[in-house]
Design a protein around this motif. Sequence first.
Motif, PDB file in Angstrom:
ATOM      1  N   VAL A   1       1.149  -1.763  -0.034  1.00 56.19           N
ATOM      2  CA  VAL A   1      -0.026   0.091   0.234  1.00 56.19           C
ATOM      3  C   VAL A   1       0.930   1.837  -0.210  1.00 56.19           C
ATOM      4  O   VAL A   1       1.653   1.457   1.513  1.00 56.19           O
ATOM      5  N   ARG A   2       0.911   2.296  -0.814  1.00 57.41           N
ATOM      6  CA  ARG A   2       1.229   4.051  -1.055  1.00 57.41           C
ATOM      7  C   ARG A   2       0.715   4.132  -0.790  1.00 57.41           C
ATOM      8  O   ARG A   2      -0.978   4.544  -1.383  1.00 57.41           O
ATOM      9  N   LEU A   3       0.796   5.801   0.041  1.00 60.73           N
ATOM     10  CA  LEU A   3       0.327   6.572   0.672  1.00 60.73           C
ATOM     11  C   LEU A   3       0.909   8.104   0.435  1.00 60.73           C
ATOM     12  O   LEU A   3       2.237   7.417   0.898  1.00 60.73           O
ATOM     13  N   VAL A   4       0.419   8.829  -0.225  1.00 59.92           N
ATOM     14  CA  VAL A   4       1.157   9.901  -0.027  1.00 59.92           C
ATOM     15  C   VAL A   4       0.402  11.418  -0.009  1.00 59.92           C
ATOM     16  O   VAL A   4      -0.907  11.408  -0.371  1.00 59.92           O
ATOM     17  N   GLU A   5       1.284  12.618   0.991  1.00 57.44           N
ATOM     18  CA  GLU A   5       0.085  12.968   1.873  1.00 57.44           C
ATOM     19  C   GLU A   5       0.287  14.334   0.825  1.00 57.44           C
ATOM     20  O   GLU A   5       1.552  14.376   0.296  1.00 57.44           O
ATOM     21  N   SER A   6      -0.731  15.391   0.785  1.00 55.51           N
ATOM     22  CA  SER A   6      -0.292  16.388  -0.038  1.00 55.51           C
ATOM     23  C   SER A   6      -1.335  17.800   1.041  1.00 55.51           C
ATOM     24  O   SER A   6      -2.487  17.097   1.300  1.00 55.51           O
ATOM     25  N   GLY A   7      -0.989  19.013   0.064  1.00 58.62           N
ATOM     26  CA  GLY A   7      -2.159  19.280   0.857  1.00 58.62           C
ATOM     27  C   GLY A   7      -1.270  20.354   2.622  1.00 58.62           C
ATOM     28  O   GLY A   7      -1.579  21.146   2.932  1.00 58.62           O
ATOM     29  N   GLY A   8      -0.197  19.966   2.277  1.00 55.49           N
ATOM     30  CA  GLY A   8       0.423  21.189   4.083  1.00 55.49           C
ATOM     31  C   GLY A   8       0.818  22.185   4.023  1.00 55.49           C
ATOM     32  O   GLY A   8       0.894  22.802   2.516  1.00 55.49           O
ATOM     33  N   GLY A   9       1.506  22.912   4.633  1.00 56.29           N
ATOM     34  CA  GLY A   9       1.974  24.537   4.777  1.00 56.29           C
ATOM     35  C   GLY A   9       1.312  25.337   5.807  1.00 56.29           C
ATOM     36  O   GLY A   9       1.856  25.080   6.960  1.00 56.29           O
ATOM     37  N   SER A  10       1.363  26.354   5.547  1.00 57.71           N
ATOM     38  CA  SER A  10       1.240  27.821   7.014  1.00 57.71           C
ATOM     39  C   SER A  10       0.398  27.687   7.134  1.00 57.71           C
ATOM     40  O   SER A  10      -0.807  27.897   5.995  1.00 57.71           O
ATOM     41  N   GLY A  25      -2.762   0.031  -4.269  1.00 56.54           N
ATOM     42  CA  GLY A  25      -2.346  -0.856  -3.508  1.00 56.54           C
ATOM     43  C   GLY A  25      -3.878  -1.283  -2.991  1.00 56.54           C
ATOM     44  O   GLY A  25      -4.784  -0.604  -2.758  1.00 56.54           O
ATOM     45  N   ASN A  26      -3.531  -2.686  -2.262  1.00 61.10           N
ATOM     46  CA  ASN A  26      -4.570  -3.329  -1.327  1.00 61.10           C
ATOM     47  C   ASN A  26      -4.367  -3.104  -0.058  1.00 61.10           C
ATOM     48  O   ASN A  26      -3.159  -3.963   0.438  1.00 61.10           O
ATOM     49  N   THR A  27      -5.476  -2.407   0.210  1.00 62.94           N
ATOM     50  CA  THR A  27      -5.394  -2.644   1.521  1.00 62.94           C
ATOM     51  C   THR A  27      -6.361  -3.402   2.283  1.00 62.94           C
ATOM     52  O   THR A  27      -6.227  -3.791   3.555  1.00 62.94           O
ATOM     53  N   GLY A  28      -6.959  -4.709   2.124  1.00 63.31           N
ATOM     54  CA  GLY A  28      -7.710  -5.805   2.265  1.00 63.31           C
ATOM     55  C   GLY A  28      -9.139  -5.676   2.562  1.00 63.31           C
ATOM     56  O   GLY A  28      -9.166  -4.848   2.394  1.00 63.31           O
ATOM     57  N   GLY A  29      -9.155  -6.191   3.148  1.00 64.67           N
ATOM     58  CA  GLY A  29     -11.029  -7.032   2.771  1.00 64.67           C
ATOM     59  C   GLY A  29     -10.936  -4.823   4.025  1.00 64.67           C
ATOM     60  O   GLY A  29     -12.344  -5.139   4.191  1.00 64.67           O
ATOM     61  N   SER A  30     -10.430  -5.136   5.156  1.00 65.83           N
ATOM     62  CA  SER A  30     -10.923  -4.651   6.296  1.00 65.83           C
ATOM     63  C   SER A  30      -9.811  -3.553   6.633  1.00 65.83           C
ATOM     64  O   SER A  30      -9.111  -4.439   7.112  1.00 65.83           O
ATOM     65  N   TYR A  31     -10.056  -2.038   7.002  1.00 58.59           N
ATOM     66  CA  TYR A  31      -9.038  -1.641   7.404  1.00 58.59           C
ATOM     67  C   TYR A  31      -9.326  -0.415   8.347  1.00 58.59           C
ATOM     68  O   TYR A  31     -10.242   0.550   8.080  1.00 58.59           O
ATOM     69  N   LEU A  32      -8.364   0.508   8.296  1.00 58.36           N
ATOM     70  CA  LEU A  32      -8.543   1.438   9.346  1.00 58.36           C
ATOM     71  C   LEU A  32      -7.796   3.289   8.403  1.00 58.36           C
ATOM     72  O   LEU A  32      -6.654   2.253   8.543  1.00 58.36           O
TER      73      LEU A  32
END
Length: 125
Positions: A1-10, A25-32
């Motif tokens: 699983v790949r996670l890419v954040e954006s939107g931070g700043g001041s 990617g595949n997070t599976g059937g159940s995830y948080l």
Amino acid sequence: VRLVESGGGSAQPGGSLRLSCAYSGNTGGSYLLGWFRQFPGKEREGVAAIDTDGKAYYGDSVKGRFTISQDTEKNTLYLQMNNLTPEDTAIYYCAADATYSWWLNLHQGAVPRFQGQGTQVTVSS
């Protein structure tokens, strides 16, 4: 699983920012899916999380100010942050795991199975 954040700043105190986390990617059937933050002193804190059923969880310090949401068609997680204060200054990480353990035990050093690279949020006047 790949996670890419954006939107931070001041932002100024009382202002708003919206963070996004594109996941693939595949997070599976159940995830948080969720967000945690790391303060300059390295302490980590759970910010918000959302489960497969759409139930949201929030850290006490952000309740009523932050809102987590998810667009499953775009595979994107959002964190709307309103009424920001200098105490919200931190690096914000997107996280994903098939269990809730990282959310429940973050303060004890738990690590989510997947996390993004982090995005800086700075609140100051």
